[in-house]
Design a protein around this motif. Structure first.
Motif, PDB file in Angstrom:
ATOM      1  N   SER A 132      60.227  33.768 -13.778  1.00 14.66           N
ATOM      2  CA  SER A 132      59.410  34.504 -14.750  1.00 14.66           C
ATOM      3  C   SER A 132      59.562  36.016 -14.590  1.00 14.66           C
ATOM      4  CB  SER A 132      57.940  34.104 -14.605  1.00 14.66           C
ATOM      5  OG  SER A 132      57.385  34.681 -13.439  1.00 14.66           O
ATOM      6  N   LEU A 133      60.062  36.474 -13.427  1.00 20.34           N
ATOM      7  CA  LEU A 133      60.138  37.913 -13.179  1.00 20.34           C
ATOM      8  C   LEU A 133      61.551  38.484 -13.205  1.00 20.34           C
ATOM      9  CD1 LEU A 133      57.500  38.316 -10.289  1.00 20.34           C
ATOM     10  CD2 LEU A 133      57.275  39.039 -12.677  1.00 20.34           C
ATOM     11  N   THR A 134      62.562  37.619 -13.237  1.00 17.84           N
ATOM     12  CA  THR A 134      63.928  38.125 -13.073  1.00 17.84           C
ATOM     13  C   THR A 134      64.486  38.777 -14.332  1.00 17.84           C
ATOM     14  OG1 THR A 134      64.324  36.485 -11.359  1.00 17.84           O
ATOM     15  CG2 THR A 134      66.264  37.528 -12.327  1.00 17.84           C
ATOM     16  N   SER A 135      64.489  38.066 -15.450  1.00 22.47           N
ATOM     17  CA  SER A 135      65.049  38.639 -16.682  1.00 22.47           C
ATOM     18  C   SER A 135      64.418  37.953 -17.884  1.00 22.47           C
ATOM     19  CB  SER A 135      66.571  38.431 -16.722  1.00 22.47           C
ATOM     20  OG  SER A 135      66.854  37.057 -16.926  1.00 22.47           O
ATOM     21  N   GLY A 136      64.686  38.489 -19.039  1.00 21.88           N
ATOM     22  CA  GLY A 136      64.159  37.903 -20.271  1.00 21.88           C
ATOM     23  C   GLY A 136      64.598  36.455 -20.431  1.00 21.88           C
ATOM     24  N   GLU A 137      65.873  36.188 -20.076  1.00 23.80           N
ATOM     25  CA  GLU A 137      66.386  34.814 -20.244  1.00 23.80           C
ATOM     26  C   GLU A 137      65.735  33.842 -19.261  1.00 23.80           C
ATOM     27  OE1 GLU A 137      69.744  37.191 -19.845  1.00 23.80           O
ATOM     28  OE2 GLU A 137      68.321  37.767 -21.420  1.00 23.80           O
ATOM     29  N   THR A 138      65.644  34.243 -17.985  1.00 23.81           N
ATOM     30  CA  THR A 138      65.037  33.336 -17.010  1.00 23.81           C
ATOM     31  C   THR A 138      63.546  33.158 -17.295  1.00 23.81           C
ATOM     32  OG1 THR A 138      64.677  35.142 -15.444  1.00 23.81           O
ATOM     33  CG2 THR A 138      66.714  33.854 -15.174  1.00 23.81           C
ATOM     34  N   PHE A 139      62.926  34.220 -17.837  1.00 27.68           N
ATOM     35  CA  PHE A 139      61.519  34.115 -18.245  1.00 27.68           C
ATOM     36  C   PHE A 139      61.378  33.027 -19.313  1.00 27.68           C
ATOM     37  CE2 PHE A 139      58.033  35.365 -21.143  1.00 27.68           C
ATOM     38  CZ  PHE A 139      56.982  35.502 -20.247  1.00 27.68           C
ATOM     39  N   PHE A 196      57.715  38.920 -21.606  1.00 32.33           N
ATOM     40  CA  PHE A 196      58.337  39.148 -20.297  1.00 32.33           C
ATOM     41  C   PHE A 196      57.974  40.526 -19.758  1.00 32.33           C
ATOM     42  CE2 PHE A 196      62.191  40.922 -18.155  1.00 32.33           C
ATOM     43  CZ  PHE A 196      61.997  40.279 -16.951  1.00 32.33           C
ATOM     44  N   GLU A 197      58.067  41.547 -20.620  1.00 33.92           N
ATOM     45  CA  GLU A 197      57.810  42.923 -20.174  1.00 33.92           C
ATOM     46  C   GLU A 197      56.375  43.081 -19.658  1.00 33.92           C
ATOM     47  OE1 GLU A 197      59.552  42.246 -22.941  1.00 33.92           O
ATOM     48  OE2 GLU A 197      61.466  42.892 -22.064  1.00 33.92           O
ATOM     49  N   ALA A 198      55.425  42.525 -20.396  1.00 32.56           N
ATOM     50  CA  ALA A 198      54.020  42.666 -19.991  1.00 32.56           C
ATOM     51  C   ALA A 198      53.755  41.925 -18.676  1.00 32.56           C
ATOM     52  CB  ALA A 198      53.109  42.128 -21.086  1.00 32.56           C
TER      53      ALA A 198
END
Ligand code: HEM
Lengths: 115, 130
Positions: free
Chosen positions: B52-59, A45-47
């Motif tokens: 995909s860009l909002t948060s780790g969970e939504t990603f 996600f970070e990348a």
């Protein structure tokens, strides 16, 4: 001698040019995007988020999306004009197309600047 | 009346199975179909981008959606449509500049569009979907 063309279809020239200009912008962005993603190889996600957090990519992505919406407006409108003959229905389809595309543009701003 | 007489003498061929569309014609209709399909799928694509860009969970949930076999098929088709529209679009831009308008060149460039767009689709599909 008066040499005026009364039925010249040049009112479509502006749209024709915009459709090509937006096509060039999208094509360039597509190459840049593929190269950036290929180079970063985002596996988290970070990348992935990092790509769009970068000021240049954020701006380029926004420019791409706005070009896409304008390009789609001209292209989809042309398709309605070819296949939808009743005037009222055709107008309705065009208004609906324009409405969703304006909505998408707002959504795109929200996606890119609230992430 | 005169109009009708003329209309009647026009040759007609509606024997559809015998009509062969040459490759540049197939390229052209696919260019329209692909543009329309991408337009129709825009809400799905924007949703994917947002998730995909909002948060780790939504990603993670976007990733789970993309991992579904049906989503994979749709996305692979969409990647092909995009790559076809992209390559065919560049060909049209060159034709607009009067590059490659001769019959032979136009046939060759439409073949190139199919080969390149399908190759790009397979490479990208293999990288991001499988
Ligand atoms: C790399 C990006 C793109 C390029 C280079 C490109 C290029 C072009 C060109 C040159 C045309 C005019 C074709 C003609 O007048 O015969 C066109 C039409 C069109 N484009 Fe794109 N385009 C791109 C992306 C998109 C996207 C993402 C969409 C989706 C919304 C789209 C939808 C359309 C539609 C609906 C038409 C009208 C098709 C028709 O009238 O048959 N394009 N495109």
């Amino acid at each position: 001698m008066v040499n005026r063309v009364l039925v010249g279809a040049h009112y479509g020239l502006k749209d024709w040019i915009i459709q090509r200009a937006t096509a060039v912008i999208m094509a360039v962005y597509t190459v840049v995007f593929l190269v950036v993603v290929g180079a970063v190889g985002p596996d988290s996600f970070e990348a992935w988020r990092g790509i769009f957090a970068n000021g240049f990519m954020k701006f380029a992505t926004f420019l791409f999306l706005v070009s896409l919406f304008y390009h789609a407006w001209i292209g989809v409108r042309d398709i309605w004009m070819d296949y939808v003959k009743p005037d009222g229905l055709r107008l309705l389809m065009m208004i609906a197309t324009a409405a969703v595309l304006v909505g998408y543009a707002g959504w795109a701003v929200q996606i890119l600047w609230r992430m | 009346m005169a109009e009708m007489a003329i209309k009647k003498r026009r040759p007609k061929n509606l024997d559809l199975p015998t009509i062969r569309l040459p490759l540049p014609g197939i390229l052209s209709i696919l260019h329209r179909i692909s543009g329309a399909a991408i337009f129709l799928l825009l809400p799905f694509l924007l949703w994917l981008l947002q998730a995909s860009l909002t948060s780790g969970e939504t990603f993670a949930s976007a990733k789970a959606v993309v991992a579904h076999p049906l989503a994979k098929i749709i996305l692979l088709g969409l990647i092909w449509f995009y790559m076809h529209h992209f390559c065919a679009g560049i060909r049209y831009l060159l034709l607009d500049l009067h590059k490659g308008v001769e019959l032979e060149a136009a046939r060759l460039s439409s073949k190139i569009v199919f080969v390149v767009s399908i190759a790009l689709t397979l490479i990208i599909g293999a990288k991001v979907l499988w």
